[in-house]
Scaffold this motif. Sequence first.
Motif, short mmCIF file in Angstrom:
data_model
loop_
_atom_site.label_atom_id
_atom_site.label_comp_id
_atom_site.label_asym_id
_atom_site.label_seq_id
_atom_site.Cartn_x
_atom_site.Cartn_y
_atom_site.Cartn_z
N MET A 55 2.31 -43.67 19.54
CA MET A 55 2.67 -45.02 19.94
C MET A 55 4.17 -45.22 20.04
O MET A 55 4.63 -46.22 20.57
CB MET A 55 2.09 -46.04 18.94
CG MET A 55 2.64 -45.93 17.54
SD MET A 55 1.95 -47.15 16.40
CE MET A 55 2.60 -48.67 17.05
N PHE A 56 4.95 -44.26 19.55
CA PHE A 56 6.40 -44.43 19.54
C PHE A 56 7.09 -43.58 20.61
O PHE A 56 8.29 -43.40 20.58
CB PHE A 56 6.96 -44.06 18.16
CG PHE A 56 6.31 -44.82 17.04
CD1 PHE A 56 5.48 -44.17 16.15
CD2 PHE A 56 6.54 -46.17 16.88
CE1 PHE A 56 4.89 -44.87 15.12
CE2 PHE A 56 5.94 -46.87 15.86
CZ PHE A 56 5.11 -46.22 14.97
N THR A 57 6.35 -43.06 21.57
CA THR A 57 6.95 -42.14 22.56
C THR A 57 6.98 -42.74 23.96
O THR A 57 7.07 -42.01 24.93
CB THR A 57 6.16 -40.82 22.58
OG1 THR A 57 4.79 -41.09 22.92
CG2 THR A 57 6.22 -40.13 21.23
N ASN A 58 6.89 -44.06 24.08
CA ASN A 58 6.79 -44.67 25.40
C ASN A 58 8.14 -44.95 26.05
O ASN A 58 8.20 -45.18 27.25
CB ASN A 58 6.00 -45.99 25.29
CG ASN A 58 4.55 -45.75 24.88
OD1 ASN A 58 3.98 -44.75 25.26
ND2 ASN A 58 3.99 -46.66 24.12
N GLU A 59 9.21 -44.98 25.29
CA GLU A 59 10.48 -45.35 25.87
C GLU A 59 11.03 -44.22 26.74
O GLU A 59 10.72 -43.05 26.58
CB GLU A 59 11.49 -45.70 24.77
CG GLU A 59 11.87 -44.55 23.88
CD GLU A 59 12.88 -44.97 22.84
OE1 GLU A 59 13.97 -44.36 22.82
OE2 GLU A 59 12.60 -45.89 22.07
N GLU A 60 11.86 -44.61 27.70
CA GLU A 60 12.46 -43.64 28.60
C GLU A 60 13.37 -42.68 27.82
O GLU A 60 14.12 -43.11 26.95
CB GLU A 60 13.28 -44.36 29.67
CG GLU A 60 12.44 -45.12 30.68
CD GLU A 60 11.62 -44.19 31.56
OE1 GLU A 60 12.13 -43.10 31.90
OE2 GLU A 60 10.49 -44.56 31.90
N PRO A 61 13.30 -41.38 28.12
CA PRO A 61 14.18 -40.44 27.43
C PRO A 61 15.63 -40.69 27.80
O PRO A 61 15.95 -40.94 28.95
CB PRO A 61 13.70 -39.07 27.93
CG PRO A 61 13.04 -39.36 29.25
CD PRO A 61 12.43 -40.72 29.11
N GLU A 62 16.51 -40.64 26.81
CA GLU A 62 17.94 -40.80 27.04
C GLU A 62 18.66 -39.63 26.41
O GLU A 62 18.09 -38.86 25.64
CB GLU A 62 18.43 -42.12 26.44
CG GLU A 62 17.79 -43.35 27.07
CD GLU A 62 18.34 -44.63 26.49
OE1 GLU A 62 19.58 -44.75 26.40
OE2 GLU A 62 17.56 -45.51 26.12
N ALA A 63 19.92 -39.48 26.75
CA ALA A 63 20.70 -38.34 26.25
C ALA A 63 20.77 -38.35 24.73
O ALA A 63 20.85 -39.41 24.10
CB ALA A 63 22.10 -38.40 26.84
N PRO A 64 20.73 -37.18 24.12
CA PRO A 64 20.84 -37.07 22.66
C PRO A 64 22.28 -37.31 22.22
O PRO A 64 23.17 -37.61 23.03
CB PRO A 64 20.39 -35.63 22.38
CG PRO A 64 20.79 -34.89 23.63
CD PRO A 64 20.58 -35.86 24.76
N LEU A 75 28.88 -38.87 19.34
CA LEU A 75 29.08 -38.88 20.78
C LEU A 75 27.73 -38.65 21.46
O LEU A 75 26.98 -37.75 21.07
CB LEU A 75 30.07 -37.81 21.22
CG LEU A 75 31.50 -37.92 20.69
CD1 LEU A 75 32.32 -36.72 21.15
CD2 LEU A 75 32.16 -39.22 21.14
N GLN A 76 27.45 -39.43 22.50
CA GLN A 76 26.17 -39.29 23.21
C GLN A 76 26.34 -38.42 24.43
O GLN A 76 27.22 -38.63 25.26
CB GLN A 76 25.62 -40.65 23.62
CG GLN A 76 24.22 -40.57 24.23
CD GLN A 76 23.64 -41.92 24.56
OE1 GLN A 76 24.36 -42.90 24.76
NE2 GLN A 76 22.32 -42.01 24.63
N GLY A 77 25.45 -37.44 24.54
CA GLY A 77 25.46 -36.55 25.69
C GLY A 77 24.77 -35.24 25.36
O GLY A 77 24.59 -34.90 24.19
#
Length: 229
Positions: A44-53, A115-117
């Motif tokens: 139920m927690f995997t619905n959001e769009e993937p974003e950079a780590p 840092l995100q990326g």
Amino acid sequence: MTQVCSLPSSTADVNNDMYNNKCLPKGIHVVGADKKSASKVGGMFTNEEPEAPWGYLFIQHFAAEKFDKILEEGNWEGDFIPKCFIHRTIGYKRKANGKGVVKEEKPSVSGLVFLQGKTEDLKNFLQKNFPRYHLVNNCMTGEPASIKNSVMKPFMKVMESEPERVTFLRDPFVKFAREHVKLRVLTGIMAGQEGYVVRILRDRQLVMDLGGYAVAISNVHNEDFEIAE
């Protein structure tokens, strides 16, 4: 105020319920623990769009204080500029003349910058623009730490709204796997996060993995959990 400390020798209180020869923590509601089953709400927690780590680095304290502003204002080589997260604690100090006080903001954990990326993008950016700085390795893999955005988002929310709930531990996250059952939070701001419930400073806290770093989140005893192993 965010703390940095070693874990005391005492761990979480445990009850008589067992899972894989490990005791479940006392006073924590674990859904389906009596049947030793996986959650009926898995996924139920995997619905959001993937974003950079996210990756992170430790740099000199004074440089960390203004690193995010430097990123915003600088003219950097390449098209990629990472998003930066530095949590700051607001404090007050007496003015030099002794009359009144002045507000100041300092990084809650000295020198810690997120840092995100993607790892390669971050490494290339640092190499081109900040060759003295390097990403911190995950102590369990020996490779630069990569933290999923789905883990960073709730962590940042807690840091921004209730930073007193967060404790950075010197012990590596892998240490807690030996005696504790991995649980997944089902309710509250940390819903979907996994870790071990450990008794720290007289409070049952969720110890989670942040790129190999062990971070404890307090005030989770009223949340629902499920077994994540």
